[in-house]
Design a protein around this motif. Structure first.
Motif, mmCIF file in Angstrom:
data_model
loop_
_atom_site.group_PDB
_atom_site.id
_atom_site.type_symbol
_atom_site.label_atom_id
_atom_site.label_comp_id
_atom_site.label_asym_id
_atom_site.label_seq_id
_atom_site.Cartn_x
_atom_site.Cartn_y
_atom_site.Cartn_z
ATOM 1 N N ARG A 1 102.426 98.443 -3.352
ATOM 2 C CA ARG A 1 101.589 99.614 -3.623
ATOM 3 C C ARG A 1 102.242 100.511 -4.663
ATOM 4 N NH1 ARG A 1 99.843 102.545 1.784
ATOM 5 N NH2 ARG A 1 98.878 103.914 0.231
ATOM 6 N N THR A 2 103.563 100.623 -4.615
ATOM 7 C CA THR A 2 104.265 101.436 -5.600
ATOM 8 C C THR A 2 104.049 100.878 -6.996
ATOM 9 O OG1 THR A 2 105.981 101.975 -3.983
ATOM 10 C CG2 THR A 2 106.511 102.348 -6.286
ATOM 11 N N VAL A 3 104.238 99.575 -7.149
ATOM 12 C CA VAL A 3 104.055 98.948 -8.459
ATOM 13 C C VAL A 3 102.602 99.057 -8.907
ATOM 14 C CG1 VAL A 3 104.138 96.749 -9.704
ATOM 15 C CG2 VAL A 3 106.025 97.403 -8.196
ATOM 16 N N ALA A 4 101.665 98.909 -7.983
ATOM 17 C CA ALA A 4 100.244 99.025 -8.323
ATOM 18 C C ALA A 4 99.914 100.439 -8.799
ATOM 19 C CB ALA A 4 99.383 98.655 -7.112
ATOM 20 N N PRO B 1 122.071 85.120 -20.730
ATOM 21 C CA PRO B 1 120.702 85.292 -21.232
ATOM 22 C C PRO B 1 119.730 85.695 -20.121
ATOM 23 C CG PRO B 1 121.231 82.966 -21.047
ATOM 24 C CD PRO B 1 122.510 83.715 -20.770
ATOM 25 N N PHE B 2 118.654 86.335 -20.536
ATOM 26 C CA PHE B 2 117.625 86.744 -19.578
ATOM 27 C C PHE B 2 116.972 85.518 -18.958
ATOM 28 C CE2 PHE B 2 117.267 90.526 -22.562
ATOM 29 C CZ PHE B 2 118.037 91.346 -21.750
ATOM 30 N N GLY B 3 116.689 85.621 -17.682
ATOM 31 C CA GLY B 3 116.072 84.525 -16.947
ATOM 32 C C GLY B 3 116.658 84.418 -15.560
ATOM 33 N N GLY B 4 115.834 84.047 -14.591
ATOM 34 C CA GLY B 4 116.315 83.945 -13.212
ATOM 35 C C GLY B 4 116.745 85.312 -12.707
ATOM 36 N N PRO B 5 117.956 85.419 -12.163
ATOM 37 C CA PRO B 5 118.396 86.693 -11.607
ATOM 38 C C PRO B 5 118.786 87.723 -12.669
ATOM 39 C CG PRO B 5 120.155 85.083 -11.420
ATOM 40 C CD PRO B 5 118.952 84.347 -11.941
ATOM 41 N N VAL B 6 118.922 87.292 -13.922
ATOM 42 C CA VAL B 6 119.316 88.208 -15.002
ATOM 43 C C VAL B 6 118.058 88.753 -15.666
ATOM 44 C CG1 VAL B 6 120.620 88.488 -17.145
ATOM 45 C CG2 VAL B 6 121.436 86.911 -15.370
ATOM 46 N N VAL B 7 117.865 90.070 -15.598
ATOM 47 C CA VAL B 7 116.626 90.677 -16.083
ATOM 48 C C VAL B 7 116.922 91.798 -17.072
ATOM 49 C CG1 VAL B 7 115.426 90.144 -13.930
ATOM 50 C CG2 VAL B 7 116.500 92.384 -14.211
ATOM 51 N N SER B 8 115.900 92.123 -17.861
ATOM 52 C CA SER B 8 115.947 93.284 -18.741
ATOM 53 C C SER B 8 115.200 94.423 -18.040
ATOM 54 C CB SER B 8 115.282 92.970 -20.077
ATOM 55 O OG SER B 8 113.875 92.844 -19.916
ATOM 56 N N SER B 9 115.113 95.559 -18.701
ATOM 57 C CA SER B 9 114.386 96.695 -18.122
ATOM 58 C C SER B 9 112.923 96.360 -17.887
ATOM 59 C CB SER B 9 114.507 97.915 -19.045
ATOM 60 O OG SER B 9 114.030 97.607 -20.351
ATOM 61 N N THR B 10 112.365 95.460 -18.698
ATOM 62 C CA THR B 10 110.955 95.076 -18.539
ATOM 63 C C THR B 10 110.693 94.528 -17.145
ATOM 64 O OG1 THR B 10 110.777 94.565 -20.903
ATOM 65 C CG2 THR B 10 109.094 93.639 -19.440
ATOM 66 N N GLU B 11 111.479 93.538 -16.734
ATOM 67 C CA GLU B 11 111.300 92.938 -15.402
ATOM 68 C C GLU B 11 111.714 93.908 -14.299
ATOM 69 O OE1 GLU B 11 111.478 90.154 -18.539
ATOM 70 O OE2 GLU B 11 113.197 91.342 -17.835
ATOM 71 N N ALA B 12 112.718 94.740 -14.579
ATOM 72 C CA ALA B 12 113.200 95.677 -13.564
ATOM 73 C C ALA B 12 112.151 96.706 -13.191
ATOM 74 C CB ALA B 12 114.465 96.382 -14.060
ATOM 75 N N LEU B 13 111.180 96.942 -14.082
ATOM 76 C CA LEU B 13 110.157 97.953 -13.815
ATOM 77 C C LEU B 13 108.978 97.410 -13.011
ATOM 78 C CD1 LEU B 13 110.151 99.811 -17.236
ATOM 79 C CD2 LEU B 13 110.871 100.718 -15.023
ATOM 80 N N SER B 14 108.947 96.118 -12.777
ATOM 81 C CA SER B 14 107.872 95.525 -11.957
ATOM 82 C C SER B 14 108.470 94.587 -10.920
ATOM 83 C CB SER B 14 106.872 94.781 -12.849
ATOM 84 O OG SER B 14 106.198 95.671 -13.701
ATOM 85 N N PRO B 15 109.328 95.101 -10.042
ATOM 86 C CA PRO B 15 109.982 94.219 -9.061
ATOM 87 C C PRO B 15 109.013 93.772 -7.971
ATOM 88 C CG PRO B 15 110.517 96.509 -8.595
ATOM 89 C CD PRO B 15 109.725 96.510 -9.871
ATOM 90 N N ASP B 16 109.155 92.533 -7.536
ATOM 91 C CA ASP B 16 108.352 92.073 -6.403
ATOM 92 C C ASP B 16 109.118 92.263 -5.093
ATOM 93 O OD1 ASP B 16 110.283 90.148 -6.742
ATOM 94 O OD2 ASP B 16 108.887 88.520 -7.207
ATOM 95 N N SER B 17 110.397 92.595 -5.217
ATOM 96 C CA SER B 17 111.215 92.885 -4.041
ATOM 97 C C SER B 17 112.439 93.665 -4.505
ATOM 98 C CB SER B 17 111.661 91.585 -3.345
ATOM 99 O OG SER B 17 112.483 90.826 -4.215
ATOM 100 N N MET B 18 113.074 94.330 -3.556
ATOM 101 C CA MET B 18 114.294 95.048 -3.867
ATOM 102 C C MET B 18 115.502 94.142 -3.617
ATOM 103 S SD MET B 18 114.287 98.128 -5.047
ATOM 104 C CE MET B 18 112.899 97.789 -6.112
ATOM 105 N N PRO B 19 116.340 93.914 -4.621
ATOM 106 C CA PRO B 19 117.529 93.091 -4.391
ATOM 107 C C PRO B 19 118.498 93.805 -3.447
ATOM 108 C CG PRO B 19 117.680 94.172 -6.522
ATOM 109 C CD PRO B 19 116.298 94.446 -5.993
ATOM 110 N N ARG B 20 119.160 93.041 -2.602
ATOM 111 C CA ARG B 20 120.143 93.669 -1.715
ATOM 112 C C ARG B 20 121.323 94.179 -2.518
ATOM 113 N NH1 ARG B 20 124.330 92.208 1.808
ATOM 114 N NH2 ARG B 20 124.332 90.035 1.110
ATOM 115 N N ARG B 21 121.718 93.409 -3.539
ATOM 116 C CA ARG B 21 122.855 93.787 -4.384
ATOM 117 C C ARG B 21 122.435 93.683 -5.850
ATOM 118 N NH1 ARG B 21 126.249 89.175 -1.568
ATOM 119 N NH2 ARG B 21 124.310 88.235 -2.298
#
Length: 467
Positions: free
Chosen positions: A87-90, A162-182
């Motif tokens: 809901r937050t992302v929406a 490089p970006f991909g998998g667990p390594v993200v840029s600000s773009t992916e960080a702004l639309s998370p599908d879950s909160m990482p524990r670490r």
């Protein structure tokens, strides 16, 4: 191949590009704008606006969890606060959709033709447009008298991570599908600090790795201190003077200043080591324009080394700020319409939306000293401001820098809750050549954070009233 013609062709619909289009339309300059995504660019769709929305949501959730965890002096108690991330992302996406829709409507209102597609420069007056994937539109060309380049910037990628998998840029960080524990944040500049703080408030354990020996190295050290104190209270771990070596098996390899290597557990890694002008992948090299480092070299009119080709915003280098791009875009449109303009602002304010916020405009004391200017400087702490007390935000201060001989204001800096809203007044006073006396004698509403602005000016004159 179909060929369209226009007076002004704009590549990029970000803040600089769309403002240039709107102003050109107002001045009856035939204009086409080509944008591969939605009007609004990085700032509106995957940058400034969505990040501030996420920061606000994180702040509100943090307040709720604080009230649930301890007795509040305000008398507020809560039980078991939760956040529905979907809901937050929406909600965040809804804000972006409304704003991009508004930009599109304004361009249409002023007669600007917006073409969705990817531009490739053929020469200084010709661009080829590749329609989006799935479109039935064939590739076509646009001929123009003036070509305005407003392609923006992109995140800097680390070659060994490089970006991909667990390594993200600000773009992916702004639309998370879950909160990482670490979460490990690489880079303690404004992007890393803003998003790292938001993720911590949303529940992630955050570690920040920075090669310099302090956070926010581009900002005055005194301004960064309240932010560092806030990070400590939040439990954000700082690894300063530390370089990143790579990532293996869910661990980030780092090396500290003494050469000792260690590993940090990470479910996600946000690489925030800066942005670079988007100069490759769309034929720009064919123009052989003069460069200024990674950016296009422009003059005071934002002209490149090819007279009818203009460049604005992040493509033209630092400071990479949306409001700078907007001002440049408006100016270029007016020049093309026959008006005389040049880009010579007295100050461009910059805001860091950390906790607390930072705003700077004009010269700092250190910059004035390096410039050989005799100056006076004074600050007023928010701990002596009534409004700051009522919103439980006593950290920070407002500082003014002025010439010693005539008291003309050279710069303002502030750190504290909500100080971003002081930016307009700071820039305006510098642009208008205000003196300390002008600000000191202006009646400021009480109780407001803005009173600290007046008090800083009074203190520089030697007669602060409330300290």
């Amino acid at each position: 191949m179909e060929t369209l013609t226009t007076t002004l062709l704009i590549i990029g619909g970000g803040p600089g590009g769309y403002v240039a289009g709107i102003r050109a339309g107002q001045l009856n300059v035939p204009t086409i704008l080509v944008e591969g995504a939605q009007p609004g660019g990085t700032c509106l769709t995957i940058g400034c606006i969505p990040s501030k929305a996420l920061i606000h949501a994180a702040d509100e959730f943090s307040k709720a969890t604080t009230y649930a965890a301890q007795e509040s002096p305000l008398g507020i108690t809560l039980d078991n606060p939760r956040i529905d991330l979907d809901r937050t992302v929406a909600w965040k996406d809804g804000i972006v959709k409304r704003l991009t829709g508004g930009v599109g409507a304004l361009l249409k209102k002023h007669g600007v033709r917006v073409i969705k597609g990817w531009a490739r420069v053929i020469d200084g007056k010709t661009v080829e447009v590749q329609p989006p994937a799935g479109s039935e539109q064939a590739v076509f060309r646009i001929r123009c008298e003036h070509l305005l380049l407003a392609a923006g910037s992109e995140p800097v990628e680390l070659p060994f991570m490089p970006f991909g998998g667990p390594v993200v840029s600000s773009t992916e960080a702004l639309s998370p599908d879950s909160m990482p524990r670490r979460l490990v944040v690489v880079g303690a500049g404004y992007i890393g600090m803003e998003l790292g703080t938001a993720y911590r408030k949303l529940g992630s354990k955050v570690t920040v790795v920075e090669a310099f020996d302090r956070i926010l190295p581009a900002y005055d050290a005194d301004l960064a201190k309240p932010v560092a104190a806030s990070l400590a209270r939040l439990g954000v771990e700082l690894r300063l003077g530390t370089s990143v070596l790579g990532m293996e098996d869910g661990q980030v390899r780092v090396r500290d200043a003494s050469g000792v290597e260690s590993r940090l557990e990470a479910d996600r890694v946000l690489v925030a080591v800066g942005r670079k002008p988007r100069t490759t992948g769309w034929g720009l090299e064919s123009l052989m324009l003069d460069m200024d480092g990674r950016a296009l070299k422009v003059d005071a009119l934002c002209r490149t080394s090819m007279r009818n080709v203009w460049a604005i915003g992040d493509l033209a280098g630092e400071p990479m700020l949306a409001h700078r791009a907007m001002a440049q875009g408006e100016m270029v449109a007016e020049i093309i319409a026959g008006k005389y303009r040049e880009f010579a602002p007295a100050a461009i304010p910059a805001v860091c939306y950390t906790d607390p916020e930072i705003v700077v405009a004009g010269m700092t004391p250190l910059e004035a000293d390096h410039a050989g200017v005799e100056f006076i400087s004074a600050h007023f702490p928010f701990s002596a401001n009534g409004r700051a007390m009522t919103i439980e935000s006593l950290d920070g201060f407002v500082r003014v820098v002025a010439r010693k001989d005539n008291h003309v204001i050279l710069g303002w800096q502030a750190v504290g809750a909500g100080v971003s809203e002081l930016a307009a007044g700071f820039a305006q006073s510098i642009e208008m050549g205000a003196q300390l006396e002008d600000v000191a004698r202006t009646i400021h509403a009480h109780p407001t954070l803005g009173e600290a602005v007046q008090e800083a000016a009074l203190r520089a004159l030697g007669h602060a009233l409330h300290i």
